[in-house]
Design a protein around this motif. Structure first.
Motif, PDB file in Angstrom:
ATOM      1  N   PHE A 510       0.830  -1.198   0.000  1.00 17.73           N
ATOM      2  CA  PHE A 510       0.000   0.000   0.000  1.00 17.73           C
ATOM      3  C   PHE A 510       0.869   1.254   0.000  1.00 17.73           C
ATOM      4  CE2 PHE A 510      -2.995  -3.138   1.466  1.00 17.73           C
ATOM      5  CZ  PHE A 510      -4.217  -2.698   0.982  1.00 17.73           C
ATOM      6  N   ALA A 511       0.326   2.311  -0.556  1.00 19.42           N
ATOM      7  CA  ALA A 511       0.984   3.615  -0.545  1.00 19.42           C
ATOM      8  C   ALA A 511       0.003   4.621   0.046  1.00 19.42           C
ATOM      9  CB  ALA A 511       1.375   4.031  -1.961  1.00 19.42           C
ATOM     10  N   GLY A 512       0.442   5.354   1.065  1.00 19.01           N
ATOM     11  CA  GLY A 512      -0.446   6.349   1.655  1.00 19.01           C
ATOM     12  C   GLY A 512      -1.459   5.775   2.618  1.00 19.01           C
ATOM     13  N   GLY A 513      -1.257   4.543   3.068  1.00 16.90           N
ATOM     14  CA  GLY A 513      -2.166   3.953   4.042  1.00 16.90           C
ATOM     15  C   GLY A 513      -3.214   3.067   3.412  1.00 16.90           C
ATOM     16  N   ALA A 514      -3.947   2.340   4.280  1.00 21.00           N
ATOM     17  CA  ALA A 514      -4.961   1.399   3.813  1.00 21.00           C
ATOM     18  C   ALA A 514      -6.213   1.532   4.661  1.00 21.00           C
ATOM     19  CB  ALA A 514      -4.432  -0.032   3.895  1.00 21.00           C
ATOM     20  N   SER A 515      -7.363   1.473   4.019  1.00 19.98           N
ATOM     21  CA  SER A 515      -8.620   1.380   4.748  1.00 19.98           C
ATOM     22  C   SER A 515      -8.796  -0.055   5.223  1.00 19.98           C
ATOM     23  CB  SER A 515      -9.784   1.774   3.843  1.00 19.98           C
ATOM     24  OG  SER A 515      -9.934   0.825   2.795  1.00 19.98           O
ATOM     25  N   LEU A 604     -18.784  14.630  -3.903  1.00 21.69           N
ATOM     26  CA  LEU A 604     -17.825  14.955  -2.840  1.00 21.69           C
ATOM     27  C   LEU A 604     -17.490  13.725  -1.995  1.00 21.69           C
ATOM     28  CD1 LEU A 604     -18.909  18.475  -1.576  1.00 21.69           C
ATOM     29  CD2 LEU A 604     -17.103  17.875  -3.190  1.00 21.69           C
ATOM     30  N   GLU A 605     -18.508  12.918  -1.723  1.00 24.49           N
ATOM     31  CA  GLU A 605     -18.285  11.717  -0.927  1.00 24.49           C
ATOM     32  C   GLU A 605     -17.282  10.796  -1.613  1.00 24.49           C
ATOM     33  OE1 GLU A 605     -20.789   7.667   0.171  1.00 24.49           O
ATOM     34  OE2 GLU A 605     -21.877   9.519  -0.273  1.00 24.49           O
ATOM     35  N   TRP A 606     -17.457  10.594  -2.910  1.00 26.82           N
ATOM     36  CA  TRP A 606     -16.561   9.679  -3.627  1.00 26.82           C
ATOM     37  C   TRP A 606     -15.210  10.319  -3.934  1.00 26.82           C
ATOM     38  CZ3 TRP A 606     -16.767   4.613  -4.088  1.00 26.82           C
ATOM     39  CH2 TRP A 606     -17.976   3.995  -3.748  1.00 26.82           C
ATOM     40  N   LEU A 607     -15.195  11.641  -4.080  1.00 24.00           N
ATOM     41  CA  LEU A 607     -13.907  12.313  -4.239  1.00 24.00           C
ATOM     42  C   LEU A 607     -13.071  12.152  -2.972  1.00 24.00           C
ATOM     43  CD1 LEU A 607     -14.564  15.679  -6.116  1.00 24.00           C
ATOM     44  CD2 LEU A 607     -13.217  13.722  -6.894  1.00 24.00           C
ATOM     45  N   ALA A 612      -8.341  10.038  -0.615  1.00 21.37           N
ATOM     46  CA  ALA A 612      -7.662   9.267   0.433  1.00 21.37           C
ATOM     47  C   ALA A 612      -6.834   8.138  -0.172  1.00 21.37           C
ATOM     48  CB  ALA A 612      -8.686   8.704   1.415  1.00 21.37           C
ATOM     49  N   GLU A 613      -7.302   7.597  -1.309  1.00 20.92           N
ATOM     50  CA  GLU A 613      -6.615   6.466  -1.942  1.00 20.92           C
ATOM     51  C   GLU A 613      -5.770   6.888  -3.139  1.00 20.92           C
ATOM     52  OE1 GLU A 613      -6.517   4.023  -0.316  1.00 20.92           O
ATOM     53  OE2 GLU A 613      -8.400   3.617   0.726  1.00 20.92           O
TER      54      GLU A 613
END
Length: 1022
Positions: A510-515, A604-607, A612-613
């Motif tokens: 992962f790059a930048g973290g993982a949910s 906005l929710e999906w952005l 984040a990803e």
């Protein structure tokens, strides 16, 4: 010049000097060990060649001396009758300085100079000189090592005489293990153990050396060591330390960057009986704990005591180590059974007001927790400050996570530690690169400081992608796991379960973290079911190997060092490709699920999800490209293209899309069609209008089944394809989409029809108004902003600048929600034009400054070129020719080949004409601008060129022609353009000369004429 041979061979003459070859280094060492003295040739030959000198040894030696002089131009190697002499100060050679300091220390009888002398050692003497088969060389190295050990023994005895014995136990234990028959070292260890209250261990040390001497040498301990043994048995050793209140060691280095943490932890300790400092290995937990304890010693009747658990191997050993750390004597242990260390400890501490620092609990976490729970329950005056990579998990435990150092403090630490070895450090920018790469972790920074003795900061910063091989030079007296970066992480890895190891290694992709959802998909495998991943993530977070962050649903990320380590472990297991494929599959599905929702109210929710990803999406794409997987790369490009464009990541998106297209391999037609359609959108973004777009539009049209595909981008390709084939078919093509099943396609088609009507000089505002309503119903912010911007342009043309500015403000507010900096910057620059037109030059300057600030984060050439063109226009309006040409030139350089397109050629000629002092030169540029504008076929470009010719007519005193041309430009555009200040200025000047009646008559003639004919008179050479 500095010559260092006590460790890695190093010569500094300003910078690190290169002395190549074992014999050349050996020669320098031989001369350096006797600085300022003549070393006979025979001795040098024996030193360098041993028993096998060359036939012409004298000449060979002379050649070596010549090479040495060339290698070290700053060194003075003098030849004399009997040999050679190195003319350097004695203290320039670390070995010579070491011997001088040791000699002085024996006169001073204190540990200070001995410490200073021993700090000169960086490793085995002359370890990489590489001279072979030289008995003299080997003898010198052996002699230096013997001197070092003797100096160590002297130092320990001096420290013991000062009552510091308990602080020396760990260091002496390591040395005795390495030199088990050196009686002075064993004697020092026995005294140190006695000083720490560990008499039993001291007696055991004597027993071990007695057996070793008998077995290996057939000898008995010396009288001095035997006398010490008897004194121990009589209880005569160690009594002077009965009244000590702490065993905290005096630190050799300053404490950097944690002053606020010390205050905060001190407050926690005062309010909670158990406080645990948690954090990854090397984060500075132990130092923070000891520095905090040091501030509390005087306020505690029985002081503060450090218990080092790093070497403890079992549960029972935790209690015994605590007894030893407290330095308790039998007299304090009461009647408790000596066979139960926990009972003995409780009995001894029950009535004591003290702070216990339990250091390094993670590998004995269960035993440490049980002991802490028992002690705190039965010893009311006791407080415990623990350090561990995970909490003890006891009710009432206060936690303080030890975070990496902030950048400024990390740089301060690196500079502080590195200047002990060299003074010529780089500026803070390079040091900041090093600290950022090392995550601000104190241990890694201290290891890096050691490397800076033999490398420049720039070299170190450039090589930190191989940090585990590079950072290996820790203190000899440190715990083994703190001597190298790899050992530090290995320690944590060995404490993990198989499931935890699998999850940690797979998380490295992962790059930048993982949910949580992403981790469950990617980390599940043969050893771990998907439902188990949550608990394993929590466990890894508790053990400070993951950081949970973010509001709401947490995300999990690794520090860079842990990530690199996890990747290496993943590769060792042969699972790198498997994990990469799982990562790619998850994020491709995520992007495909999000893509259509980016054109709806959930935008906005999906952005937020995709933002984040973002790093994971890019990483997945680059992984697919590196693997040559064209299908996967194109599929992900199709899913992410609109996202990249929408949020202003155009440069990044275009780079990745282009790379995906260039990757050979089979790709379904529908995916290729979508990517080609997106490409046409990217290449036409900005002031450029690349003809290359036609290729992508046509291929997207053909592969996308002539617009029958459901994807919005492919349906929008249809009117563009029509435009390329037959411009007259463009309006019907857009109109055909007004009944499309997709409301976003319908709204955008209405907006483009409005723009088309504007280009044709027809009414357009009602189309923009209706499109704005439709986009608002959808909740789609890009469309809202687009429509607001076009409406603002219409109002500005009517001279309603305040109202136009309000539309721009509304456009800015919705685009800002998308975090599209490039769009906000362009809108602010267009507002600057309106403020200038309204006469508010302060507001204009503020808007320009805001646009420039935002543009600092923009890399897309089209956006930067657009901003430069507006700055050029404002400079032209202000009469600043140099600024105007500079900004225009900057825009053209950004656009490259696109700058040759007709609408930009028209702007270029227009700009030159405005500032041309010679009328013939101005006429030539106006004529060229008209030709280029006509080539575009766009009403705004043509109208602007005609206004320019009207200005030429004004300069030639052809005022009636100026009036006719203004009217002709209005006719072309379909309205009078009051957003062009030249229109107002030319009209005012022409009316002043003609009068209103004559002007109006000329204007009526111009409105009835054809612009191509009307421009001929002013453009005709007189």
């Amino acid at each position: 010049m500095q010559i260092k041979i006590l460790g890695p061979f190093e010569v500094r003459d300003g910078d690190v000097a290169d002395v190549p070859g074992a014999r050349l280094r050996g020669l320098l060492v031989a001369l350096a060990l006797r600085p300022g003295q003549v070393v006979p040739r025979a001795a040098l030959i024996d030193w360098i060649w041993g028993e096998h000198p060359p036939a012409d040894a004298a000449n060979a030696l002379q050649r070596l001396v010549s090479r040495l002089r060339k290698a070290l131009p700053g060194a003075v190697v003098e030849g004399v009758t009997d040999g050679y002499r190195l003319a350097v100060d004695a203290d320039a050679v670390d070995a010579v300085r070491f011997e001088r300091l040791v000699a002085q220390a024996r006169e001073d009888r204190g540990p200070g100079r001995l410490r200073e002398a021993l700090e000169l050692w960086r490793g085995p003497a002359m370890q990489d000189v590489g001279l072979q088969d030289s008995e003299a060389f080997e003898a010198a190295a052996t002699r230096l090592e013997a001197l070092r050990l003797a100096a160590l023994e002297d130092r320990f005895e001096a420290e013991l005489d000062l009552g510091r014995g308990a602080d020396l136990v760990s260091e002496l234990t390591d040395l005795v293990a390495a030199h088990p028959v050196r009686e002075r070292l064993v004697g020092a260890l026995m005294r140190a153990l006695a000083a720490a209250g560990r008499n039993t261990e001291a007696l055991q040390a004597f027993q071990r050396i007695r057996e070793t001497l008998a077995d290996e040498l057939g000898a008995d301990p010396s009288p001095e060591l035997s006398a010490l043994h008897v004194a121990l048995l009589r209880g005569e050793v160690g009594r002077r330390e009965e009244n000590r209140k702490t065993n905290l060691r005096a630190e050799f280095t300053s404490y950097v960057g944690r002053e606020a943490d010390v205050a905060a932890v001190r407050d926690l300790v005062s309010r909670h009986r158990l406080t645990t400092l948690t954090g990854p290995g090397g984060s500075g937990k132990t130092r923070l704990a000891t520095e905090t304890a040091r501030t509390l010693v005087d306020g505690l009747h029985h002081g503060a005591w450090l218990v080092e658990l790093a070497a403890v191997g079992s549960g029972d050993d935790v209690a015994q180590a605590t007894l030893s750390g407290l330095g308790l004597r039998d007299a304090l242990l009461g009647e408790a059974s000596p066979s139960d260390p926990v009972e003995r400890l409780v009995s001894a501490v029950r009535d004591r007001e003290t702070l216990l620092v339990l250091d390094n609990c993670e590998h004995v976490i269960e035993s440490a927790a049980a002991l802490a729970h028992r002690l705190l329950g039965e010893c009311r005056g006791l407080r415990i400050l623990a350090t561990s990579r995970e909490p003890l998990g006891i009710t009432g435990e206060a936690l303080w996570p030890v975070e990496p150092l902030p950048r400024a403090e990390a740089v301060q630490l690196l500079r502080d530690r590195a200047t002990a070895g060299r003074q010529d450090l780089a500026d803070d920018r390079t040091l900041s690169r090093i600290c950022t790469a090392l995550d601000g972790m104190p241990l890694a920074i201290e290891l890096a400081a050691v490397r800076l003795r033999t490398m420049s900061a720039e070299q170190l910063a450039d090589r930190l992608d191989d940090r585990f091989r590079l950072l290996t030079g820790g203190s000899r007296t440190a715990l083994p796991r703190h001597r190298t970066l790899r050992a530090m992480v290995d320690w944590s890895w060995e404490l993990l379960s198989d499931g935890e190891r699998l999850v940690l290694s797979r998380l490295s992709v992962f790059a930048g973290g993982a949910s949580l959802e992403a981790a469950e998909r990617v980390c599940a495998g043969e050893l771990v079911d998907e439902y188990e991943v949550l608990d394993l993530l929590a466990a890894l977070s508790d053990k400070s190997l993951l950081v949970a962050f973010g509001e709401g649903a947490p995300r999990y990320r690794m520090l860079g060092t842990i990530k690199e380590y996890g990747a290496a472990r993943l590769a060792e297991a042969g699972e790198t490709e498997l994990a990469r494929q799982a990562h790619l599959a998850y994020f491709t599905e995520l992007a495909e699920n999000a893509e259509p929702r980016l054109r709806r109210g959930e935008q906005l929710e999906w952005l937020a999800v995709l933002n984040a990803e973002h790093d994971n999406l890019v990483s997945a794409m680059r992984g697919a490209l590196a693997a040559g997987d064209a299908h996967a790369a194109m599929r992900l490009a199709a899913a992410c293209g609109w996202y990249w464009w929408l949020v202003g990541r155009k440069a990044e998106g275009m780079e990745l899309i282009a790379a995906a297209i260039a990757t050979p391999g089979e790709v379904p037609d529908d995916i290729r069609a979508i990517v080609y359609a997106l490409t046409s959108m990217f290449v036409t973004s900005g002031p450029g209008d690349m003809p290359e777009a036609a290729k992508w539009i046509h291929q997207a049209y053909e592969l996308g089944e002539h617009g029958r595909h459901r994807h919005a981008a492919l349906r929008l390709v249809v009117p563009l394809e029509m435009m390329l084939g037959d411009p007259d078919a463009l309006q019907p093509a857009w109109e055909s989409l007004l009944d499309d099943e997709d409301p976003w396609v319908r709204a955008l088609s209405r907006l483009h029809l409005g723009k088309l009507r504007m280009m044709l000089g027809q009414d357009c505002e009602s189309w923009f108004d209706e499109a704005l309503v439709e986009f608002r119903v959808l909740g789609e912010r890009f469309g809202i902003s687009f429509a607001q911007t076009e409406l603002a342009g219409c109002l500005a043309m009517r001279g309603e600048f305040a109202e136009a500015n309000e539309h721009f403000e509304q456009a800015v507010s919705v685009v800002a929600e998308l975090d599209a900096l490039d769009d906000v910057a362009q809108l602010r620059m267009r507002q600057a034009r309106l403020h200038w037109l309204a006469g508010d030059h302060d507001a204009c300057a503020a808007a320009v400054a805001e646009a420039e600030r935002l543009a600092e984060g923009v890399t897309w050439p089209g956006t930067l070129a657009s901003l430069a063109l507006v700055r050029a226009e404002l400079a032209r309006w202000n009469g600043n020719a140099q600024e105007a040409f500079d900004q225009f030139g900057h825009a053209m350089s950004l656009l490259g080949e696109e700058a040759k397109q007709p609408h930009l050629r028209a702007v270029a000629h227009d700009l030159h004409a405005w500032f041309a002092a010679d009328l013939d030169e101005a006429r030539e540029h106006r004529a060229a601008a008209c030709r280029a504008a006509e080539e575009t076929g766009r009403a705004p470009e043509i109208a602007r060129a005609v206004v320019g010719v009207a200005d030429l007519a004004l300069r030639r005193a052809q005022y009636d022609h100026a009036a006719r041309l203004l009217a002709a430009s209005t006719r072309v555009l379909g309205r009078k353009d009051l957003s062009n200040p030249d229109v107002v200025r030319i009209e005012q000047e022409a009316r002043r000369h003609l009068g209103d009646e004559a002007f109006d008559q000329a204007a009526r003639e111009g409105a009835a004429g054809v612009w191509t004919e009307l421009v001929t008179v002013p453009l005709t050479r007189v």
